[in-house]
Scaffold this active site. Sequence first.
Site, PDB file in Angstrom:
ATOM      1  N   HIS A  70      -8.275  39.007  30.971  1.00  0.00           N
ATOM      2  CA  HIS A  70      -8.703  40.409  31.052  1.00  0.00           C
ATOM      3  C   HIS A  70     -10.170  40.571  30.687  1.00  0.00           C
ATOM      4  O   HIS A  70     -10.583  41.662  30.310  1.00  0.00           O
ATOM      5  CB  HIS A  70      -7.834  41.268  30.118  1.00  0.00           C
ATOM      6  CG  HIS A  70      -6.389  41.275  30.501  1.00  0.00           C
ATOM      7  ND1 HIS A  70      -5.378  40.856  29.679  1.00  0.00           N
ATOM      8  CD2 HIS A  70      -5.781  41.639  31.651  1.00  0.00           C
ATOM      9  CE1 HIS A  70      -4.209  40.972  30.291  1.00  0.00           C
ATOM     10  NE2 HIS A  70      -4.424  41.434  31.485  1.00  0.00           N
ATOM     11  N   LYS A  76      -6.938  40.357  39.366  1.00  0.00           N
ATOM     12  CA  LYS A  76      -6.642  40.312  40.799  1.00  0.00           C
ATOM     13  C   LYS A  76      -6.031  38.991  41.192  1.00  0.00           C
ATOM     14  O   LYS A  76      -6.400  37.953  40.670  1.00  0.00           O
ATOM     15  CB  LYS A  76      -7.962  40.523  41.562  1.00  0.00           C
ATOM     16  CG  LYS A  76      -7.802  40.598  43.039  1.00  0.00           C
ATOM     17  CD  LYS A  76      -8.547  41.771  43.612  1.00  0.00           C
ATOM     18  CE  LYS A  76      -8.115  42.112  45.015  1.00  0.00           C
ATOM     19  NZ  LYS A  76      -6.711  41.950  45.310  1.00  0.00           N
ATOM     20  N   LYS A 100     -11.916  31.296  40.098  1.00  0.00           N
ATOM     21  CA  LYS A 100     -12.384  31.531  41.473  1.00  0.00           C
ATOM     22  C   LYS A 100     -13.269  32.781  41.533  1.00  0.00           C
ATOM     23  O   LYS A 100     -14.353  32.762  42.106  1.00  0.00           O
ATOM     24  CB  LYS A 100     -11.146  31.719  42.354  1.00  0.00           C
ATOM     25  CG  LYS A 100     -11.401  31.751  43.827  1.00  0.00           C
ATOM     26  CD  LYS A 100     -10.097  31.974  44.592  1.00  0.00           C
ATOM     27  CE  LYS A 100      -9.070  30.904  44.281  1.00  0.00           C
ATOM     28  NZ  LYS A 100      -7.844  31.049  45.091  1.00  0.00           N
ATOM     29  N   LYS A 112      -1.697  36.549  39.277  1.00  0.00           N
ATOM     30  CA  LYS A 112      -0.910  36.086  40.440  1.00  0.00           C
ATOM     31  C   LYS A 112       0.519  36.542  40.269  1.00  0.00           C
ATOM     32  O   LYS A 112       1.028  36.640  39.152  1.00  0.00           O
ATOM     33  CB  LYS A 112      -0.948  34.563  40.531  1.00  0.00           C
ATOM     34  CG  LYS A 112      -0.648  34.045  41.919  1.00  0.00           C
ATOM     35  CD  LYS A 112      -1.872  34.176  42.793  1.00  0.00           C
ATOM     36  CE  LYS A 112      -1.698  33.591  44.150  1.00  0.00           C
ATOM     37  NZ  LYS A 112      -3.001  33.448  44.828  1.00  0.00           N
ATOM     38  N   SER A 368     -11.291  40.942  49.615  1.00  0.00           N
ATOM     39  CA  SER A 368     -10.424  41.878  48.887  1.00  0.00           C
ATOM     40  C   SER A 368     -11.270  42.774  47.984  1.00  0.00           C
ATOM     41  O   SER A 368     -11.000  43.967  47.836  1.00  0.00           O
ATOM     42  CB  SER A 368      -9.414  41.127  48.024  1.00  0.00           C
ATOM     43  OG  SER A 368      -8.277  40.801  48.778  1.00  0.00           O
TER      44      SER A 368
HETATM   45  P1  NAD Z   1       1.107  31.477  54.993  1.00  0.00           P
HETATM   46  O1  NAD Z   1       2.470  31.730  54.510  1.00  0.00           O
HETATM   47  O2  NAD Z   1       0.468  32.450  55.923  1.00  0.00           O
HETATM   48  O3  NAD Z   1       1.006  30.051  55.706  1.00  0.00           O
HETATM   49  C1  NAD Z   1       1.378  28.832  55.135  1.00  0.00           C
HETATM   50  C2  NAD Z   1       1.871  27.920  56.248  1.00  0.00           C
HETATM   51  O4  NAD Z   1       2.109  26.617  55.709  1.00  0.00           O
HETATM   52  C3  NAD Z   1       3.190  28.397  56.862  1.00  0.00           C
HETATM   53  O5  NAD Z   1       3.043  28.469  58.275  1.00  0.00           O
HETATM   54  C4  NAD Z   1       4.190  27.325  56.436  1.00  0.00           C
HETATM   55  O6  NAD Z   1       5.216  27.122  57.380  1.00  0.00           O
HETATM   56  C5  NAD Z   1       3.298  26.102  56.315  1.00  0.00           C
HETATM   57  N1  NAD Z   1       3.857  25.027  55.482  1.00  0.00           N
HETATM   58  C6  NAD Z   1       4.644  25.133  54.401  1.00  0.00           C
HETATM   59  N2  NAD Z   1       4.935  23.915  53.895  1.00  0.00           N
HETATM   60  C7  NAD Z   1       4.326  23.021  54.709  1.00  0.00           C
HETATM   61  C8  NAD Z   1       4.252  21.604  54.726  1.00  0.00           C
HETATM   62  N3  NAD Z   1       4.859  20.852  53.791  1.00  0.00           N
HETATM   63  N4  NAD Z   1       3.535  21.004  55.712  1.00  0.00           N
HETATM   64  C9  NAD Z   1       2.898  21.743  56.648  1.00  0.00           C
HETATM   65  N5  NAD Z   1       2.935  23.092  56.673  1.00  0.00           N
HETATM   66  C10 NAD Z   1       3.633  23.726  55.719  1.00  0.00           C
HETATM   67  O7  NAD Z   1       0.234  31.286  53.668  1.00  0.00           O
HETATM   68  P2  NAD Z   1      -1.336  31.420  53.523  1.00  0.00           P
HETATM   69  O8  NAD Z   1      -1.645  32.802  53.103  1.00  0.00           O
HETATM   70  O9  NAD Z   1      -2.003  30.821  54.702  1.00  0.00           O
HETATM   71  O10 NAD Z   1      -1.569  30.502  52.225  1.00  0.00           O
HETATM   72  C11 NAD Z   1      -1.697  29.091  52.308  1.00  0.00           C
HETATM   73  C12 NAD Z   1      -2.392  28.575  51.063  1.00  0.00           C
HETATM   74  O11 NAD Z   1      -3.670  29.223  50.934  1.00  0.00           O
HETATM   75  C13 NAD Z   1      -1.657  28.854  49.750  1.00  0.00           C
HETATM   76  O12 NAD Z   1      -1.897  27.794  48.862  1.00  0.00           O
HETATM   77  C14 NAD Z   1      -2.334  30.107  49.226  1.00  0.00           C
HETATM   78  O13 NAD Z   1      -2.230  30.244  47.824  1.00  0.00           O
HETATM   79  C15 NAD Z   1      -3.770  29.829  49.649  1.00  0.00           C
HETATM   80  N6  NAD Z   1      -4.601  31.032  49.726  1.00  0.00           N
HETATM   81  C16 NAD Z   1      -4.271  32.069  50.530  1.00  0.00           C
HETATM   82  C17 NAD Z   1      -5.096  33.191  50.590  1.00  0.00           C
HETATM   83  C18 NAD Z   1      -4.831  34.339  51.524  1.00  0.00           C
HETATM   84  O14 NAD Z   1      -5.709  35.207  51.650  1.00  0.00           O
HETATM   85  N7  NAD Z   1      -3.721  34.403  52.202  1.00  0.00           N
HETATM   86  C19 NAD Z   1      -6.240  33.247  49.785  1.00  0.00           C
HETATM   87  C20 NAD Z   1      -6.561  32.154  48.975  1.00  0.00           C
HETATM   88  C21 NAD Z   1      -5.732  31.059  48.957  1.00  0.00           C
END
Ligand code: NAD
Length: 477
Positions: A70, A76, A100, A112, A368
């Site tokens: 905090h 966030k 980050k 989170k 964001s």
């Molecule tokens: P998402 O759910 O949109 O996509 C994740 C994809 O990974 C899915 O299509 C899923 O089927 C696939 N997947 C799962 N296990 C797998 C495996 N073993 N091998 C291959 N593919 C696999 O999620 P996202 O939002 O793209 O997030 C992905 C990563 O990015 C996470 O670690 C998340 O914390 C990180 N992230 C996301 C954001 C965001 O804005 N969405 C921001 C920062 C970090």
Amino acid sequence: MNTAIKNSDHTSFYKNVLGFFDKAGMLTKYPKGLLNQIRETNSVYRIIFPIRTTGKNYEVIEAFRAEHSHHKLPVKGGIRYSLSVNQDEVMALAALMTFKCAVVDVPFGGAKGGIRIDPKKYSEAQLERITRRYTAELIKKNFIGPAIDVPAPDYGTGAREMAWIADTYQQFHPEQIDAAGCVTGKPISQGGVRGRTEATGRGVFFAAREVVSIAEDMKKIGLTTGLDGKKVIVQGLGNVGYHAAKFLQNSGALIVGIAEYEGAIYNKNGLDVDSVFQHRKNRNTILNFKGAKNIKPTEKALELNCDILIPAALENQIHADNANKIKAKIIVEAANGPLTPEAEEILLKKNVLIIPDLYANAGGVTVSYFEWLKNLSHVRFGRMEKRYEEATYRTLVNTMEELSGKSLNESQKKTLINGPSEIDLVNSGLEETMVTAYHEIRAIMKRSKRVETLRTASYISAINKIAESYLALGIFP
Ligand code: NAD
């Protein structure tokens, strides 16, 4: 509170994040007490609630929200829907969010949330009930609000879930004029900002582009500069993976491999990202894509020939058992925590350049932040200045033409005259953030031989900035 809950058979994700933090903390000048304050998770809320499935059947759902720091408010961080969600995981991800935000100068603490479900197993109506109930639980305990804690999309969630969260919050708080800022990643019609959906992937692209633009660093790993022709493998064709792959392809990189959880595909001449996406949507599998080789099991794709590997799925994907087989020269951590500390050690010995998660995927939280600013100011970016700037540039172009006696063609005029729209401003702010942060962390690494990795440099950058905010208050003399 049990902080030692295992995230997988291999390792505790939270312990890994703290391990990375401690390694960096030792290289700073701050007293142990201050480092401990920056390191520890402030609060964790575990929620259990029932939802009706069929008839009189109920299912008990487990969910979490962790607020790591905090030192700045609001806190966030995303909300994840996955069976892998547990206390250890949300605490690790919340801590990563704190660091980050500091790395990219986003003035938030880290948080989170997660709901332990497989979203594919529920109907849309059930997911809506689960999301609204989770939001109500957060409201009850003051774990959400534009000035308190602002969730966003993460693995398994997107704009739809964020719209449900915003709507629920607004129903509980009709008197709050800034209520739309209680969550980001919303649809545009609900107060979202243009460019948020693709922001994390675009940020990954900016990071990769910046990394390969530095001749000195590329020489060390035996690569030429530039993205053109670089062979890329992406794990996870979700929000982050899809957009990262698409922007890289548009800049000349060859996406030679894409892995999803059901299997992977490989084509040394490159795969068209949009065609693969459509193919998977139509057939429910990525496999059997025309011209590509099927790879099974899917994790084998990580070990195939490429220049840049982009894990964009989940944590702990590259570990002690497969790190030695990785052939990529650069790993850009689009996912959070895709490498275990053991894997990192092995890869560093193999001279692999690792671009750490707390920098590489910070594009999402950056945009964001822009969305939150838009919600608080209640006006679309560019609305006030666009026409004014266009008129000024038009006068300038006309004057130039008059003075030089030469005319510009219509396309040249359009480029020069156009005032910025919301998407232009968002993308420009994102690019500036990713480029500046990369040079900041690279400079920290280059300044001292003891800072051996960009990950350690990123943690040092974060610790310095967070420590300053405590020291400014005189809390730690
Ligand atoms: P998402 O759910 O949109 O996509 C994740 C994809 O990974 C899915 O299509 C899923 O089927 C696939 N997947 C799962 N296990 C797998 C495996 N073993 N091998 C291959 N593919 C696999 O999620 P996202 O939002 O793209 O997030 C992905 C990563 O990015 C996470 O670690 C998340 O914390 C990180 N992230 C996301 C954001 C965001 O804005 N969405 C921001 C920062 C970090």
